[in-house]
Scaffold this motif. Structure first.
Motif, mmCIF file in Angstrom:
data_model
loop_
_atom_site.group_PDB
_atom_site.id
_atom_site.type_symbol
_atom_site.label_atom_id
_atom_site.label_comp_id
_atom_site.label_asym_id
_atom_site.label_seq_id
_atom_site.Cartn_x
_atom_site.Cartn_y
_atom_site.Cartn_z
ATOM 1 N N GLU A 1 50.236 0.093 60.569
ATOM 2 C CA GLU A 1 48.910 -0.009 59.955
ATOM 3 C C GLU A 1 47.822 -0.062 61.014
ATOM 4 N N ALA B 1 44.883 2.793 61.459
ATOM 5 C CA ALA B 1 43.569 2.300 61.007
ATOM 6 C C ALA B 1 42.439 3.135 61.614
ATOM 7 N N LEU C 1 54.008 0.687 55.201
ATOM 8 C CA LEU C 1 53.647 0.691 56.609
ATOM 9 C C LEU C 1 53.855 -0.690 57.205
#
Length: 218
Positions: A214, A218, A209
């Motif tokens: 990311e 998240a 990623l």
């Protein structure tokens, strides 16, 4: 939610069929009514692959404004040969696709925040040849990584590379892992795991990623 798998003359059949089946199974498992179909830039037509004349039917035109996934396969054919003698090598097929009517449609898809463009094997290389992936992170077949890098793409040696609205995968069978990664992004790990069990296939490696991806996940 839709998934459009783009066919072009000389496409690799497994590159197209593997993510098609995985995404179809995932949509069924999630009860989401995911609409998935084979499309082409030219509209409904019979599209001949690069593998011994095997053909699939594109049932609609590629629509870059349709929210969901757009999946671009690679090509199948000889690696070496003289194009001047009529040999349609994989590089020739990918380059032809990159300069076809599909290129501006795929550019629009990449610019659409409601679309995730996903590629299998040489699909990312075709987009890179069209000048659509400069500065992005992607992977392609091992034999094309140097060329991918030469187009200004950050070539990443991973089975699946997630760069946010661009997700790419490596060699032919990675289309299964690509589809499972997209399912996990869309529906969660329980749906991806259910399809893994259904297909008796376990994903290989760790999806890479990018920092932007990311933060999004998240």
């Amino acid at each position: 939610m839709s998934a459009q798998v783009v066919l072009f003359d000389g496409f690799d059949p497994l590159d197209a069929i593997a993510p098609f089946e995985v995404l179809a199974a995932g949509g069924d498992e999630a009860g989401d009514g995911l609409h998935i179909e084979f499309v082409s830039a030219e509209g409904p037509r019979r599209v001949v692959s690069g593998t011994r004349g095997m053909a699939l039917e594109a049932t609609a035109s590629l629509d870059p404004d349709l929210p969901g996934f757009v999946v671009v396969p690679g090509a199948s054919g000889p690696i070496d040969g003289d194009p001047d003698n009529g040999v349609d090598t994989i590089p020739v097929l990918l380059n032809r696709f990159s300069t076809s009517a599909a290129a501006p449609l795929l550019a629009r898809a990449l610019a659409n925040p409601e679309v995730t463009v996903a590629t299998v094997c040489g699909g990312s290389l075709a987009l890179a040849m069209a000048g659509l992936l400069e500065g992005r992170h992607a992977v392609t077949h091992a034999l094309g990584m140097d060329l991918l890098d030469a187009t200004g793409v950050h070539a990443v040696h991973a089975r699946v590379v997630d760069d946010g609205d661009l997700v790419s995968s490596g060699s032919v069978t990675s289309g299964l892992d690509l589809g499972l990664h997209l399912l996990q992004r869309r529906y969660g790990s329980h749906v991806a795991h259910a399809v893994e069990e259904l297909f008796a296939h376990e994903r290989r490696g760790t999806a890479w990623l990018s920092p932007n991806a990311e933060r999004e996940h998240a």
